[in-house]
Design a protein around this motif. Sequence first.
Motif, PDB file in Angstrom:
ATOM      1  N   MET A  27       0.874  -1.189   0.000  1.00 13.90           N
ATOM      2  CA  MET A  27       0.000   0.000   0.000  1.00 13.90           C
ATOM      3  C   MET A  27       0.911   1.239   0.000  1.00 13.90           C
ATOM      4  SD  MET A  27      -2.882  -1.179   2.830  1.00 13.90           S
ATOM      5  CE  MET A  27      -1.694  -1.348   4.162  1.00 13.90           C
ATOM      6  N   PRO A  28       1.168   1.822  -1.188  1.00  8.01           N
ATOM      7  CA  PRO A  28       2.085   2.975  -1.242  1.00  8.01           C
ATOM      8  C   PRO A  28       1.485   4.286  -0.750  1.00  8.01           C
ATOM      9  CG  PRO A  28       1.358   2.360  -3.450  1.00  8.01           C
ATOM     10  CD  PRO A  28       0.761   1.356  -2.517  1.00  8.01           C
TER      11      PRO A  28
ATOM     12  N   SER B   3     -11.062  -9.246  -0.776  1.00  5.19           N
ATOM     13  CA  SER B   3     -12.009  -8.480   0.025  1.00  5.19           C
ATOM     14  C   SER B   3     -11.226  -7.347   0.704  1.00  5.19           C
ATOM     15  CB  SER B   3     -12.654  -9.374   1.086  1.00  5.19           C
ATOM     16  OG  SER B   3     -11.673  -9.793   2.012  1.00  5.19           O
ATOM     17  N   PHE B   4     -11.942  -6.465   1.377  1.00  5.94           N
ATOM     18  CA  PHE B   4     -11.323  -5.458   2.247  1.00  5.94           C
ATOM     19  C   PHE B   4     -11.884  -5.645   3.639  1.00  5.94           C
ATOM     20  CE2 PHE B   4     -10.833  -3.508  -1.847  1.00  5.94           C
ATOM     21  CZ  PHE B   4      -9.673  -2.755  -1.763  1.00  5.94           C
ATOM     22  N   THR B   5     -11.049  -5.465   4.649  1.00  5.94           N
ATOM     23  CA  THR B   5     -11.564  -5.378   6.011  1.00  5.94           C
ATOM     24  C   THR B   5     -11.644  -3.896   6.365  1.00  5.94           C
ATOM     25  OG1 THR B   5     -10.563  -7.481   6.583  1.00  5.94           O
ATOM     26  CG2 THR B   5     -11.210  -6.049   8.420  1.00  5.94           C
ATOM     27  N   CYS B   6     -12.864  -3.452   6.688  1.00  6.48           N
ATOM     28  CA  CYS B   6     -13.067  -2.054   7.076  1.00  6.48           C
ATOM     29  C   CYS B   6     -13.088  -1.993   8.596  1.00  6.48           C
ATOM     30  CB  CYS B   6     -14.421  -1.542   6.592  1.00  6.48           C
ATOM     31  SG  CYS B   6     -14.663  -1.738   4.839  1.00  6.48           S
ATOM     32  N   THR B   7     -12.580  -0.909   9.148  1.00  6.57           N
ATOM     33  CA  THR B   7     -12.675  -0.702  10.591  1.00  6.57           C
ATOM     34  C   THR B   7     -13.300   0.664  10.841  1.00  6.57           C
ATOM     35  OG1 THR B   7     -10.612  -1.949  10.789  1.00  6.57           O
ATOM     36  CG2 THR B   7     -11.395  -0.847  12.776  1.00  6.57           C
ATOM     37  N   LEU B   8     -14.411   0.649  11.526  1.00  8.76           N
ATOM     38  CA  LEU B   8     -15.083   1.896  11.901  1.00  8.76           C
ATOM     39  C   LEU B   8     -14.621   2.276  13.300  1.00  8.76           C
ATOM     40  CD1 LEU B   8     -17.332   4.070  11.515  1.00  8.76           C
ATOM     41  CD2 LEU B   8     -18.906   2.436  12.582  1.00  8.76           C
ATOM     42  N   PHE B   9     -14.028   3.474  13.433  1.00  6.69           N
ATOM     43  CA  PHE B   9     -13.617   3.997  14.744  1.00  6.69           C
ATOM     44  C   PHE B   9     -14.616   5.076  15.134  1.00  6.69           C
ATOM     45  CE2 PHE B   9      -9.694   2.472  12.766  1.00  6.69           C
ATOM     46  CZ  PHE B   9      -9.146   1.696  13.778  1.00  6.69           C
TER      47      PHE B   9
ATOM     48  N   PRO C 178      -6.810  -1.795  -4.773  1.00  7.23           N
ATOM     49  CA  PRO C 178      -6.228  -2.617  -3.699  1.00  7.23           C
ATOM     50  C   PRO C 178      -4.918  -2.058  -3.125  1.00  7.23           C
ATOM     51  CG  PRO C 178      -5.908  -3.674  -5.846  1.00  7.23           C
ATOM     52  CD  PRO C 178      -6.750  -2.460  -6.090  1.00  7.23           C
ATOM     53  N   HIS C 179      -4.193  -1.251  -3.926  1.00  3.71           N
ATOM     54  CA  HIS C 179      -2.873  -0.816  -3.447  1.00  3.71           C
ATOM     55  C   HIS C 179      -2.970   0.524  -2.724  1.00  3.71           C
ATOM     56  CE1 HIS C 179      -0.979  -4.272  -5.076  1.00  3.71           C
ATOM     57  NE2 HIS C 179      -1.577  -4.072  -6.232  1.00  3.71           N
ATOM     58  N   ALA C 180      -3.771   0.542  -1.691  1.00  5.86           N
ATOM     59  CA  ALA C 180      -3.937   1.764  -0.892  1.00  5.86           C
ATOM     60  C   ALA C 180      -4.602   1.395   0.423  1.00  5.86           C
ATOM     61  CB  ALA C 180      -4.817   2.767  -1.634  1.00  5.86           C
ATOM     62  N   LEU C 181      -4.325   2.217   1.444  1.00  8.89           N
ATOM     63  CA  LEU C 181      -5.080   2.119   2.690  1.00  8.89           C
ATOM     64  C   LEU C 181      -6.191   3.169   2.562  1.00  8.89           C
ATOM     65  CD1 LEU C 181      -3.576   1.838   6.246  1.00  8.89           C
ATOM     66  CD2 LEU C 181      -5.574   3.232   5.818  1.00  8.89           C
TER      67      LEU C 181
END
Length: 445
Positions: free
Chosen positions: A76-77, A227-233, A205-208
């Motif tokens: 993830m650049p 897939s992506f894992t999302c995190t809700l803060f 895909p190549h990013a946060l």
Amino acid sequence: MSQQVVILGAGLSGALLSVLLARKGQQVRVYEKRPDVRSGKMEEGRSINLALSYRGLAALEEAGVADQIRSIVIPMPGRMMHSPKGDLTFQPYGKEGQFINSVSRADLNRLLVEQAEASGVHLYFQHSCEAIDLKNNEARIRALDSGRLEPVKADLLIGADGAFSALRGAMQITPRFNYSQQYLEHGYKELTIPPTASGDFAMEPHALHIWPRGGYMMIALPNQDRSFTCTLFLAYEGETSFARLSSPEAVMDFFEKDFPDAVPLMPRLTEEFFENPTSDLVTIQCYPWSRYHHNLLIGDAAHAIVPFYGQGMNAAFEDCRIFYKMLDEFPHDLSSLIDHFQLRRKPDADAIAELALRNFIEMRDLVADPAFLERKKIEAELHRRFPDRWIPLYTMVTFTHMRYSEALKMGDQQNRIMRKVMKQFHSASVLKEEDYKKIVDRLKM
Ligand SMILES: Cc1cc2nc3c(=O)[nH]c(=O)nc-3n(C[C@H](O)[C@H](O)[C@H](O)COP(=O)(O)OP(=O)(O)OC[C@H]3O[C@@H](n4cnc5c(N)ncnc54)[C@H](O)[C@@H]3O)c2cc1C
């Protein structure tokens, strides 16, 4: 150095340290309360994937597993910012060729456990440490299948048993042991963006990915299965909080207002929201990290931090690398080894704890602020022109193994300079060659 090493915890740092110590010819036994990660049973309440960067990779290199791990990561650049309207902006993390890596916690742990076993380490899963006799360096371990409790004695006992360490728990009730734990008002919840119907990634895909929304935010990291894992803060209580999201309608309204571009990509949003746990975010600090100089806390057991710099595991791995290197300096003197290690690492653990807390504000708020982005541009240009003199804080933390405490000090100095620069110039486009030279000359080296 002692011969019989017992490690509590076969998580990330315990498994890695066991490999490194076995490489030095130590006899290592590891006791882990969970089932073997290779059995495929997922842990509840842990992040599914993690950002692995330079410090972590340097330690994995020492253990001879970095290449294997590189084959299971997604580079993830930079960050992909999602505006409330769904506009996308990509911000590189560093220079061309610099990137952080999304890695599955379970896959990484599995590889380390396999390497530990191949290195002659004895691993005991479903064995939980229930009590410790610090003076005698003896752990009381319960075999969870039979219920049997057995004493396990060590020459060196390592607590790699995470933020709620049993070894630290025993130290906490000894005299003059300093300890603090600080919870954020925010918790986190993991959600999923599955692959598209054609089996592709639903986003770059190549990013946060970050959806910064002021007091709260969502992030997403890519997985190998596309897939992506999302995190809700989000805060637990208050106007915009988990407490307010008590029905599927409330969840849907909130997401459609704040993360409208993500909603069509999350077909099980409301189901997952209520199925998945909401977990806490805590900073834990303590000292000393040893009692009687024959035991030692490492990783989260010594210094649990909030995840906003993506450094908890990286710092834990760096503990392992530094301890491993110090073994050569003090091959026959465990007491000096432990003292030097904790004196060296404590200021760095405190520094990354502070930086991680500060980065929450940067991620949820500043990354969407135009003035902040101008400042980042000026700093990137300073780094391009003076690569050895002006190194942006994120670069020092993520792409070097400069001590965290030095990075924090240097970052504070850069902050003071940049505050004045931004008052004078406002925009990167008006700076001339001589201005960059003057800025960098303000740094006290
Ligand atoms: C939401 C979130 C996101 C994160 N993202 C990142 C990231 O992107 N990058 C990063 O670098 N870090 C990240 N981290 C931090 C990272 O997860 C931790 O720093 C890392 O797991 C610490 O490793 P450890 O081995 O010290 O502890 P752990 O990974 O917690 O391992 C401890 C092990 O000890 C075992 N154990 C506990 N008690 C006992 C007992 N009594 N007996 C026997 N075994 C026991 C546990 O079962 C566990 O396996 C994140 C953390 C969170 C919460």
